[in-house]
Scaffold this active site. Structure first.
Site, PDB file in Angstrom:
ATOM      1  CD  GLU A  90     -46.194 -27.878-128.766  1.00 19.14           C
ATOM      2  OE1 GLU A  90     -44.981 -27.813-129.079  1.00 19.14           O
ATOM      3  OE2 GLU A  90     -46.971 -26.927-128.850  1.00 19.14           O
ATOM      4  NE  ARG A 105     -42.092  -8.447-129.563  1.00 18.40           N
ATOM      5  CZ  ARG A 105     -42.099  -9.686-129.092  1.00 18.40           C
ATOM      6  NH1 ARG A 105     -43.085 -10.078-128.293  1.00 18.40           N
ATOM      7  NH2 ARG A 105     -41.156 -10.534-129.404  1.00 18.40           N
TER       8      ARG A 105
HETATM    9  C1  MV4 Z   1     -40.507 -26.564-129.336  1.00 17.71           C
HETATM   10  C2  MV4 Z   1     -39.275 -27.130-129.724  1.00 17.71           C
HETATM   11  C3  MV4 Z   1     -39.305 -28.414-130.212  1.00 17.71           C
HETATM   12  N1  MV4 Z   1     -40.470 -29.093-130.286  1.00 17.71           N
HETATM   13  N2  MV4 Z   1     -41.635 -27.269-129.445  1.00 17.71           N
HETATM   14  C4  MV4 Z   1     -38.681 -22.544-127.507  1.00 17.71           C
HETATM   15  C5  MV4 Z   1     -39.359 -21.283-127.165  1.00 17.71           C
HETATM   16  C6  MV4 Z   1     -40.805 -21.562-127.207  1.00 17.71           C
HETATM   17  N3  MV4 Z   1     -41.492 -20.446-127.788  1.00 17.71           N
HETATM   18  C7  MV4 Z   1     -40.939 -22.771-128.027  1.00 17.71           C
HETATM   19  N4  MV4 Z   1     -39.648 -23.368-128.139  1.00 17.71           N
HETATM   20  C8  MV4 Z   1     -39.451 -24.587-128.689  1.00 17.71           C
HETATM   21  N5  MV4 Z   1     -40.579 -25.322-128.850  1.00 17.71           N
HETATM   22  C9  MV4 Z   1     -41.606 -28.506-129.900  1.00 17.71           C
HETATM   23  N6  MV4 Z   1     -42.739 -29.203-129.974  1.00 17.71           N
HETATM   24  C10 MV4 Z   1     -38.117 -26.371-129.608  1.00 17.71           C
HETATM   25  C11 MV4 Z   1     -38.198 -25.105-129.069  1.00 17.71           C
HETATM   26  C12 MV4 Z   1     -36.946 -24.404-128.969  1.00 17.71           C
HETATM   27  C13 MV4 Z   1     -36.670 -23.275-129.753  1.00 17.71           C
HETATM   28  C14 MV4 Z   1     -37.579 -22.740-130.659  1.00 17.71           C
HETATM   29  C15 MV4 Z   1     -37.288 -21.624-131.412  1.00 17.71           C
HETATM   30  C16 MV4 Z   1     -36.056 -21.010-131.290  1.00 17.71           C
HETATM   31  C17 MV4 Z   1     -35.149 -21.513-130.408  1.00 17.71           C
HETATM   32  C18 MV4 Z   1     -35.433 -22.630-129.631  1.00 17.71           C
HETATM   33  C19 MV4 Z   1     -34.471 -23.118-128.744  1.00 17.71           C
HETATM   34  C20 MV4 Z   1     -34.753 -24.207-127.974  1.00 17.71           C
HETATM   35  C21 MV4 Z   1     -35.993 -24.843-128.086  1.00 17.71           C
END
Ligand code: MV4
Length: 669
Positions: free
Chosen positions: A204, A296
Site C-alpha cells: 500500500e 467482536r
Molecule cells: C498503515 C499505516 C500507514 N499506511 N497502512 C498498523 C496496524 C495495522 N492494522 C495497520 N497499521 C498501519 N497501516 C498504510 N498504508 C500505518 C499503520 C500504523 C498504525 C495504524 C493504526 C494505529 C497505529 C499504527 C501504528 C503504526 C502504524
C-alpha cells in the site's frame, strides 16, 4: 423471524470484560456461567458468576483457548449462548461454527463473516466492491518480485508491505524507494511464512502521519445495520492502545457521515451480525481508508456507550436472540464526549514491560460524576504473568472534549495502588500534554513526544515535602495543632516551634531535611545542600472523606492521598505516585530478594541477559528479559547490590521457578 430468549450465558473470557458482560446479563435476569483457569480461581469475575467452572491450567492454550473445554462447559450447564468477549476465542471460526452446529447462540457474527476478514487481501477485494475507500496499492494473487516492482511503480513511494495473514502491525515494512523493494519483499515473505504460515503479501501507499479512527457498527439478523459513531484510538504504543475517545475529534460532519455509511457497507458486504468495528486510517485532509474490521466487541466500547446512551452488550444479546434493531440511523444521536484510559500493570520506566505482583492496596475512583471504572481486579489479588496486563479501564464523560479530559485526569488521580507498578502516571502525563489537549493526534503521538512524557511534574524536594506530609498524616501526628505538646515533644524550644529532622528514602536514595510547624496546618521544610539552604513552604486542608488533603506547595496546588504497606508509604500526588520510607533505618528487601536468587516467573525463553557475575547493579535494573505468552518479562534487581552468578543465556528455554541469577544485596563499598 423467531427469537430465543437467552436464559443461561457462558462467558468465555476473564477479567474486566467478563465482569462487564455479567453486569448487563445479570441485570436482565440471565444466569451467568464463568469458565476460568487455575490461576483465576479467586478472581472477581469468578466470584461474581452464578456458576463457575474450572477448565484447565493457567496457560491460556490449556484453558481460555480450548474450544472443546468451553463447549463441554456450555453443554454441562445447558448454556443457550456463549459470549467470547475480546481476544482469546472472540474471532475464532471454529468456536463460532461449532456453536452453530450445536444450536448454541454465539454472541458474535456468523463464522463465515469472521473468516472473510481473516485474509487482508481477500477482505480488501470484498471491501473494494462495497465502494469503501482503500489505500491505493496492490492486493492481488500474483506474488512475484517482478509484479511487485510493476505495482510499486504505479503506486509510488513510500510504500508499506503488509502480510496478508498478519494483524496488529506484525510483519510490516516501509519501503522508501525502488532500490529497497526486492530485499523488503523477500524479508517480509520469510517473516510472514514463519509467523503466520502464509507468505502472501500486499502493498500500500504508506501514509506518514495518519490517525486511527474506527466506527462502531451494529447489525441484527434481519440485515439492518447502523453505525454508532466513531472513536479515535491514535494514542497507542507498539500497537497497544492507551487512550481512546468518542467521537473522534475534529472530523467534519460530512466526512463523519460518509465514514459511518462506509462502515455499514463493510458489514453488509460480509453478512455481518452483532457489534463490530471498522478501522480506518484517517488523514488530516479528511480522506479515510479502510484498514481492517474487528468482528467482536472491543476494549474501548464504553466510550461509544457513553456518547450514545446505549448498552452495547445488551444489544449484542438482543440481536443474538433474533431481535431487530428498532432505530433508523437518524434516530441515533451523539451526546458530549467520552475518553478512556487503559490501566496496565506495566512499568513505563522499564520499557513498558509487564509487571507482576500482589495488589496490596487498591483504591479505584468512586463517587465522581460521569466516571465509569470497568475493572477486573480486587485488593489482595495476585497479578500473574499469564495474561494480558490490562487490569482496568477508566472512562469519563463530559459535555465537551476538554471536560471529559479533565474529568478523566481527576479520576486517574483517585486511582491508588500499591504492590504493582501501573501506567497511570504516564497516561496522566499524556492527557496533560498540550498536543493531546489540543487534539493534535496521530499514530506517532507517543514516539513523537516520548522525551516530554517521561518527566515527573515534581522535583525531588517537592516529592520529599509531599512524602513528609503523607507521613505526618499516616502517623496521625497532631500537625494541625502546634500548641499541642505532641508537636514539640522531642525538641521544644522557647520562642518558637520546634525544628525537627526527617529522613526519607526515595527511589533507593536517602535524603534528610529539617521541618518546622509554623501554624495551623502549615510547615516549612529546610533543605541544606552544598552550603546553601532552601526552604519549601507547605500548607494544607483535609478533605472530609478518606485521608486525602489539598496541599499548597509553593505555588502549586496538589491533591494528596496515601497508603501504607508494611514500612512502605505510598504517596499519591495528583496523578503521580511514588513509594517513600520515612525515618526508617534499613529498607526491607522485597520478598524475592530474601534468598538472593531470582527465578523465572514462568516457562519461557530468555531474550536478553544484561548482567554478568561481579557486576554491581542499582535497584530496579533489568537483569534478564524473558519472553513468554508473546509478552516480555524483565527480572529486575530487587535492591542495589552485586551479581554473584548468571545461570542463563540468550535463547535458553527456562522453566518456571528455575534460578536465573544469584544476587547479593548491599552497597558496593
Ligand atoms: C498503515 C499505516 C500507514 N499506511 N497502512 C498498523 C496496524 C495495522 N492494522 C495497520 N497499521 C498501519 N497501516 C498504510 N498504508 C500505518 C499503520 C500504523 C498504525 C495504524 C493504526 C494505529 C497505529 C499504527 C501504528 C503504526 C502504524
Amino acid at each position: 423471524m423467531t427469537t430465543t430468549a437467552i436464559k443461561t450465558l457462558l462467558i468465555a473470557n476473564r477479567g474486566e470484560i467478563a465482569l462487564r458482560i455479567m453486569r448487563t446479563a445479570q441485570a436482565s435476569g440471565i444466569h451467568c456461567v464463568a469458565v476460568y483457569s487455575e490461576a483465576d480461581s479467586t478472581a472477581p469475575f469468578v466470584l461474581q458468576a452464578d456458576t463457575a467452572i474450572c477448565i484447565g491450567p493457567a496457560a491460556a492454550t490449556e484453558s481460555y483457548l480450548k474450544v472443546d473445554a468451553i463447549l463441554q462447559a456450555a453443554r454441562d450447564t445447558r448454556a443457550d449462548a456463549i459470549h467470547p468477549g475480546y481476544g482469546f476465542l472472540s474471532e475464532n471460526t471454529t468456536l463460532a461454527s461449532q456453536c452453530e452446529a450445536e444450536g448454541i447462540l454465539f454472541v458474535g457474527p456468523p463464522a463465515d463473516a469472521i473468516a472473510s476478514m481473516g485474509s487482508k487481501s481477500a477482505a480488501k477485494a470484498l471491501i473494494d466492491k462495497a465502494g469503501v475507500p482503500l489505500v491505493p496499492g496492490y492486493h492481488g494473487d500474483e506474488q512475484t518480485a517482478e509484479r511487485f516492482r510493476t505495482e510499486a511503480e504505479k503506486t509510488g513511494f513510500p510504500l508499506l508491505i503488509k502480510a496478508s495473514a498478519g494483524g496488529g502491525g506484525k510483519g510490516m515494512r516501509v519501503v522508501r524507494d525502488m532500490s529497497e523493494l526486492d530485499d523488503a519483499i523477500a524479508g517480509a515473505q520469510r517473516e510472514a511464512q514463519s509467523s503466520f504460515g502464509d507468505a502472501h503479501l500486499l502493498m500500500e501507499r504508506y501514509l506518514e502521519t495518519p490517525r486511527h479512527v474506527e466506527v462502531q457498527v451494529l447489525f441484527d439478523t434481519q440485515g439492518n445495520g447502523r453505525y454508532l459513531f466513531d472513536r479515535d484510538c491514535s494514542v497507542q504504543r507498539r500497537h497497544q492502545k492507551i487512550i481512546e475517545e468518542a467521537p473522534a475529534p475534529g472530523i467534519p460532519d460530512n466526512v463523519r457521515k460518509a465514514m459511518g455509511e462506509a462502515a455499514v457497507r463493510c458489514g453488509e458486504a460480509i453478512g455481518y451480525v452483532g457489534a463490530g468495528t471498522v478501522e480506518f486510517l484517517y488523514e488530516s485532509s479528511g480522506e479515510f481508508f479502510f484498514m481492517e474490521m474487528n468482528t467482536r466487541l472491543q476494549v474501548e466500547h464504553p466510550v461509544t456507550e457513553m456518547i450514545t446512551g446505549l448498552d452495547l452488550v445488551d444489544w449484542q444479546l438482543k440481536v443474538a436472540e433474533g431481535q431487530a434493531l428498532p432505530w433508523a440511523q437518524e434516530d441515533l444521536r451523539c451526546r458530549g464526549h467520552a475518553m478512556e484510559a487503559r490501566v496496565y500493570a506495566e512499568d513505563p520506566d522499564n520499557d513498558f514491560l509487564p509487571v507482576t505482583g500482589t495488589l496490596h492496596h487498591l483504591r479505584e475512583p468512586s463517587g465522581l460524576a460521569n466516571v465509569r471504572v470497568d475493572s477486573g481486579v480486587a485488593e489482595g489479588q495476585e497479578i500473574t504473568p499469564w495474561y494480558d496486563p490490562m487490569l482496568a479501564k477508566v472512562i469519563a464523560w463530559g459535555e465537551d472534549r476538554d471536560k471529559a479530559r479533565q474529568q478523566l485526569l481527576a479520576a486517574l488521580a483517585d486511582y491508588n495502588v500499591m504492590g504493582v507498578t501501573l501506567n497511570i502516571d504516564f497516561v496522566s502525563r499524556v492527557l496533560k500534554h498540550p498536543a493531546f489537549a489540543g487534539a493534535d493526534l496521530t499514530t506517532h503521538f507517543i514516539e513523537q513526544y516520548e522525551s516530554e512524557l517521561g518527566e515527573s511534574p515534581f522535583s525531588v524536594q517537592e516529592k520529599l515535602a509531599l512524602s513528609w506530609l503523607a507521613w505526618q498524616q499516616s502517623t496521625r501526628a497532631m500537625v494541625d495543632d502546634t500548641d499541642s505538646p505532641w508537636a514539640h515533644s522531642d525538641s521544644f524550644r522557647l520562642g518558637g516551634p520546634a525544628q525537627q529532622r526527617c529522613e526519607i528514602r526515595l527511589a533507593g536514595e536517602d535524603h534528610s531535611f529539617q521541618y518546622q510547624l509554623t501554624g495551623n496546618m502549615q510547615a516549612i521544610l529546610t533543605f541544606a545542600a552544598e552550603g546553601k539552604t532552601e526552604e519549601v513552604n507547605l500548607s494544607w486542608v483535609s478533605h472530609e472523606v478518606g485521608s486525602s488533603l489539598t496541599v499548597r506547595l509553593g505555588s502549586k496546588r496538589v491533591r494528596l492521598a496515601l497508603a501504607e504497606h508494611g514500612e512502605k508509604l505510598g504517596v499519591f500526588a495528583d496523578a503521580c505516585h511514588w513509594i517513600a520510607l520515612v525515618n526508617h533505618p534499613e529498607e526491607q528487601g522485597d520478598d524475592a530478594a530474601s534468598d538472593g536468587k531470582l527465578a523465572a516467573p514462568m516457562h519461557g525463553r530468555v531474550t536478553a541477559v544484561s548482567c554478568a557475575a561481579g557486576d554491581t547493579v542499582k535497584a530496579g535494573a533489568s537483569l534478564v528479559v524473558m519472553e513468554a505468552m508473546k509478552m516480555e518479562h524483565a527480572l529486575k534487581a530487587p535492591a542495589d547490590g552485586r551479581i554473584i552468578a548468571v545461570h542463563c543465556g540468550v535463547d535458553d528455554s527456562v522453566s518456571s521457578g528455575q534460578i536465573l541469577v544469584e544476587f547479593e544485596a548491599g552497597d558496593e563499598s
